[in-house]
Design a protein around this motif. Structure first.
Motif, PDB file in Angstrom:
ATOM      1  N   ASN A 141      26.947 -29.535  17.065  1.00  0.00           N
ATOM      2  CA  ASN A 141      26.417 -28.239  16.652  1.00  0.00           C
ATOM      3  C   ASN A 141      25.936 -27.383  17.824  1.00  0.00           C
ATOM      4  OD1 ASN A 141      26.827 -29.067  14.019  1.00  0.00           O
ATOM      5  ND2 ASN A 141      24.729 -29.804  13.773  1.00  0.00           N
ATOM      6  N   ALA A 142      25.981 -27.929  19.023  1.00  0.00           N
ATOM      7  CA  ALA A 142      25.467 -27.215  20.201  1.00  0.00           C
ATOM      8  C   ALA A 142      26.399 -27.480  21.372  1.00  0.00           C
ATOM      9  CB  ALA A 142      24.044 -27.661  20.526  1.00  0.00           C
ATOM     10  N   TRP A 143      27.319 -26.579  21.591  1.00  0.00           N
ATOM     11  CA  TRP A 143      28.328 -26.773  22.618  1.00  0.00           C
ATOM     12  C   TRP A 143      28.717 -25.400  23.170  1.00  0.00           C
ATOM     13  CZ3 TRP A 143      33.287 -24.656  21.881  1.00  0.00           C
ATOM     14  CH2 TRP A 143      33.541 -24.182  20.577  1.00  0.00           C
ATOM     15  N   GLY A 144      29.461 -25.422  24.251  1.00  0.00           N
ATOM     16  CA  GLY A 144      29.984 -24.191  24.819  1.00  0.00           C
ATOM     17  C   GLY A 144      29.531 -23.935  26.232  1.00  0.00           C
ATOM     18  N   LEU A 145      30.433 -24.162  27.193  1.00  0.00           N
ATOM     19  CA  LEU A 145      30.139 -23.971  28.609  1.00  0.00           C
ATOM     20  C   LEU A 145      31.004 -22.837  29.154  1.00  0.00           C
ATOM     21  CD1 LEU A 145      30.117 -27.717  29.777  1.00  0.00           C
ATOM     22  CD2 LEU A 145      28.238 -26.360  28.811  1.00  0.00           C
ATOM     23  N   THR A 146      30.331 -21.801  29.658  1.00  0.00           N
ATOM     24  CA  THR A 146      31.037 -20.680  30.277  1.00  0.00           C
ATOM     25  C   THR A 146      30.068 -19.984  31.211  1.00  0.00           C
ATOM     26  OG1 THR A 146      32.545 -18.833  29.829  1.00  0.00           O
ATOM     27  CG2 THR A 146      30.487 -18.880  28.570  1.00  0.00           C
TER      28      THR A 146
END
Length: 452
Positions: A328-333
């Motif tokens: 539920n908590a992801w995303g690398l940018t």
């Protein structure tokens, strides 16, 4: 004469006898934003509306008052100054304004007036062989340097601006003064971008040129990164088009272009180890529709979807054991972090989740993105939800929650959510004749491209 003298003698007394006018009341200051008061128990569609509309406010309410352009960021932590506006971020903001008009958050006339204001500003602002700089002074139209030698043309930022401007030209088709002005001036400026000049006679595009420093930054545009749209627009130019060899020998080369490895069960045709930051699959594809888009090197839907799945799987696996990572908590940018701005990715993982990463990936991983959206809004909203949507990043590992918003991160949230929901911006951009011409010239296939 006597009457006039009498009036002059009596005038001070007459004026003194008049009631003193009361000063106009200042408008009441808006109440401080309280994220705890955000609406709860929303359906998926209501939540998407809520997030898109609130994020759009960054470009509408916080746009520069003189130029209408998007401010680079909401804070001054990098000493940018209050007048700094950004070209690429404004292009993304124009896409958000189109979405807002289509969904009725503002009227079409309001949207056309704001975009016309931006176009009028650009028409008079500094340009370099038709290209825009990265930053402008939003009051004067003069270039503000991005770095000591980056004080001229920025070809990638120019292409992001034209993603927005060409969509606006395709959208504003009515016979009103503002809509006609947008179409005309976008067309005239677009035709004047000297894309082929930025090759220096070689088979590669160069990112920067400066009237003070020439080509000294010497940054050739090789793939894979966020700049595919730059080559497509350069190939489709009506007056200064590049040859296909520039794409083949320039873009489609370099150590980070072909990949071919498999990560977490997902084959990755292009890009660096583990895919790199997720904005690679966002910025060019706010306008370019990756569905069915193919060339000799990749199927771009598979490329972007697998890149997203790798980023998601990495965060779920969480090899560095950061608290707060998971399904539920992801995303690398790229975004702000507790150490400053950083291009977060699986190979540069600082424990910072950037909400734009998962939310702008909604076309590629709708279930996973919606779970992240629910978590960001329902569970973390007291810390990361604000007047312009979600803040730029957070790290539970370091108990750090940004207070900043960046145009380049807010815009893709609105645009990619809309492409997931309706395909609006993909339809507009892919309908542009020069986009179709550029794709065809470079050897792309797409169901959106008309056969000759």
């Amino acid at each position: 004469m006597r009457i006039l003298l009498l009036l002059l003698l009596l005038l001070p007394g007459l004026l003194a006898a008049q009631p003193t006018p009361k000063p106009a009341k200042k408008p009441a200051a808006p109440a401080a934003f309280d994220p705890r008061q955000r609406p709860r128990h929303l359906s998926d569609e209501q939540l998407l509306d809520q997030v898109q509309r609130q994020t759009f406010r960054y470009f509408w309410d916080f746009g520069h008052p003189v130029s209408g352009m998007a401010r680079e960021r909401s804070n001054k932590s990098y000493d940018y100054g209050a007048e700094v506006v950004t070209t690429g971020g404004t292009g993304f903001g124009i896409l958000a304004i189109i979405v807002a008009a289509e969904r009725g958050w503002i009227t079409r006339a309001q949207a056309a007036a704001r975009v016309s204001k931006i176009v009028n500003f650009l028409w008079k602002a500094d340009q370099y062989h038709g290209a825009f700089p990265h930053w402008y002074d939003g009051a004067t139209g003069h270039t503000i340097r991005f770095s000591p030698k980056d004080d001229g043309a920025d070809l990638v930022e120019t292409s992001f601006m034209y993603e927005g401007l060409l969509c606006a030209r395709q959208y504003f088709t009515q016979d009103t003064p503002d809509e006609s002005n947008v179409r005309n001036k976008v067309g005239w400026m677009w035709e004047g971008v000297e894309w082929s000049w930025f090759t220096q006679g070689q088979n590669v595009l160069y990112w920067h040129w400066s009237p003070n420093n020439g080509w000294s930054m010497n940054h050739q545009l090789h793939g894979w990164n966020e700049a595919l749209v730059t080559y497509v627009l350069a190939a489709g130019s009506p007056r200064y088009a590049i040859d296909k060899a520039v794409y083949d020998q320039g873009w489609a080369t370099g150590p980070d272009y072909l990949n071919g490895k498999t990560y977490y069960g997902q084959p990755l045709p292009l890009g660096p180890e583990l895919g790199g930051p997720l904005f690679f699959s966002h910025y060019s594809f706010l306008g370019l529709n990756p569905h069915g888009l193919k060339d000799a090197h990749a199927d771009y839907w598979a490329q972007n979807q697998n890149h997203t799945r790798i980023n998601y799987a990495y965060c779920v696996a969480n090899p560095r054991h950061y608290p707060g990572y998971g399904p539920n908590a992801w995303g690398l940018t790229a975004s702000d972090s507790y150490q400053g701005y950083a291009a977060h990715s699986p190979t540069e993982d600082l424990g910072v989740i950037s909400p734009t990463a998962a939310l702008s990936a909604m076309p590629y991983a709708p279930a996973e993105s919606m779970r992240a959206l629910r978590h960001f809004y329902d569970d973390l909203g007291d810390k990361i939800w604000g007047p312009y949507g979600f803040v730029d990043g957070y790290s539970e590992a370091h108990n750090w929650y940004a207070t900043s918003y960046l145009a380049i991160d807010e815009g893709p949230i609105v645009a990619m959510m809309e492409n997931h929901r309706s395909g609006l911006l993909w339809k507009l951009f892919m309908s542009a004749p020069e986009v179709q011409r550029g794709l065809t010239k470079l050897g792309f296939e797409s169901p959106d491209v008309k056969k000759p």
